[in-house]
Write an enzyme that holds these catalytic residues in place. Structure first.
Site, short mmCIF file in Angstrom:
data_model
loop_
_atom_site.label_atom_id
_atom_site.label_comp_id
_atom_site.label_asym_id
_atom_site.label_seq_id
_atom_site.Cartn_x
_atom_site.Cartn_y
_atom_site.Cartn_z
N HIS A 23 47.01 58.21 -16.79
CA HIS A 23 46.68 57.15 -16.00
C HIS A 23 47.39 55.71 -16.78
O HIS A 23 47.84 55.27 -16.11
CB HIS A 23 45.29 56.75 -15.84
CG HIS A 23 44.72 58.15 -15.20
ND1 HIS A 23 43.06 58.39 -15.26
CD2 HIS A 23 44.85 59.13 -14.41
CE1 HIS A 23 43.04 59.60 -14.47
NE2 HIS A 23 43.85 59.84 -13.93
N HIS B 255 45.33 59.46 -5.81
CA HIS B 255 45.12 59.80 -7.11
C HIS B 255 46.11 61.06 -7.75
O HIS B 255 46.62 60.60 -8.78
CB HIS B 255 43.78 60.06 -7.28
CG HIS B 255 43.47 60.01 -9.14
ND1 HIS B 255 43.46 58.90 -9.80
CD2 HIS B 255 43.67 61.27 -9.74
CE1 HIS B 255 43.40 59.36 -11.26
NE2 HIS B 255 43.34 60.56 -11.01
N HIS C 111 48.60 68.94 -13.84
CA HIS C 111 49.51 68.25 -14.82
C HIS C 111 50.27 69.64 -15.53
O HIS C 111 51.36 69.42 -15.95
CB HIS C 111 48.53 67.94 -15.90
CG HIS C 111 47.49 66.88 -15.40
ND1 HIS C 111 47.97 65.63 -15.31
CD2 HIS C 111 46.14 66.85 -15.32
CE1 HIS C 111 47.10 64.96 -14.82
NE2 HIS C 111 46.14 65.58 -14.89
ZN LIG Z 1 44.24 61.46 -12.76
#
Ligand SMILES: [Zn+2]
Length: 275
Positions: free
Chosen positions: A74, A228, A255
């Site tokens: 983030h 998000h 990720h």
């Molecule tokens: Zn995140």
């Protein structure tokens, strides 16, 4: 498009708790002359780069010489949005604070500190050959394009279902920046049993219950969850060390695949141009 290398105009600090550890952690942001974002933990400098990524199970974790910092994604997305290319981030714990679960407070800190422009031109990475990473029914791919354009699809049980969003003007899509991390209610117990998410609460994550989200204020955007995932992807792509130009399409990515995509991209210099 940001033309020059930049750093923050003055030093600033931010504090919060780690999502997984639940411990308080302090960040101090310092200007840096060379291109790149570098974390400093216990005197060890860890470049926020894809080839330093050591774990991607719950967040993006970078490690070097026995020091590791997790949940950088983030913050990396905030650097991307603020147009900051060079910065040192001193951290006194192993996990970047979760704050409100989005990149908003990081971005605000950078915006208040201001951005300093160096005379040097920023280095971009342009994708020239399509590259993809796949795992099961999840995938992410990138194709040549002169701007960054992202299409993301997520799929969860109801009431989320299938959600898709395309962002063709990424740098100006600010609804991405304050979209919060999320979890399904039934996953919380399993995560907590693993000794994780000790700092998790409705103040820093959207929790999806059986019929609706459990957060009393509801969602910030109808597409907050898919937003998000785009935020995570932008943060992960920025660990390339460059602003990437290309058309990204992703389905249920995370990720791990985001990092794999960069490894794939850099595995062959014919895949990209640096300029
Ligand atoms: Zn995140």
């Amino acid at each position: 498009m940001i033309k020059r290398q930049t750093t923050i105009n003055r030093i600033f600090k931010l504090s919060g708790i780690g999502l997984h550890s639940g411990h308080p952690v302090n960040l101090e942001f310092l200007p840096r002359r060379e291109q790149g974002i570098v974390f400093v933990l216990n005197g060890v400098q860890i470049p926020a780069r894809y080839d330093q990524v050591a774990d991607t199970r719950l967040s993006t974790l970078i490690a070097r010489d026995g020091a590791a910092v997790s949940t950088i994604e983030h913050l990396m997305a905030a650097f991307y949005y603020a147009g900051v290319t060079n910065c040192l981030v001193y951290i006194d714990g192993p996990e970047v604070p979760i704050l409100d679960g989005s990149a908003w407070e990081f971005y605000q800190g950078m915006w208040k500190a201001g951005v300093y422009e160096f005379p040097e031109e920023q280095v971009y990475l342009k994708v020239v050959k399509p590259v993809e990473a796949t795992h099961g029914d999840a995938w992410v791919r990138i194709k040549p394009l002169n701007t960054l354009d992202i299409t993301m699809t997520i799929e969860f049980r109801q009431p989320v279902g299938l959600q898709r969003r395309r962002v063709s003007d990424v740098e100006n899509a600010f609804s991405i920046l304050n979209s919060r991390t999320f979890t399904m209610q039934e996953e919380i117990e399993a995560i907590k049993k693993m000794g994780l998410a000790k700092g998790g609460s409705l103040d820093n994550a959207v929790v999806v219950g059986e019929d609706d989200v459990l957060n009393p204020q509801g969602l910030r955007y109808r597409k907050e969850l898919v937003n998000h995932k785009i935020l995570d992807l932008i943060g992960d792509l920025y660990t390339s060390g460059y602003r990437i130009l290309g058309k990204v399409e992703a389905h249920k990515t995370g990720h791990h695949l985001n990092n794999l995509l960069l490894k794939q991209l850099f595995s062959d210099p014919a895949n990209y141009q640096i300029y």
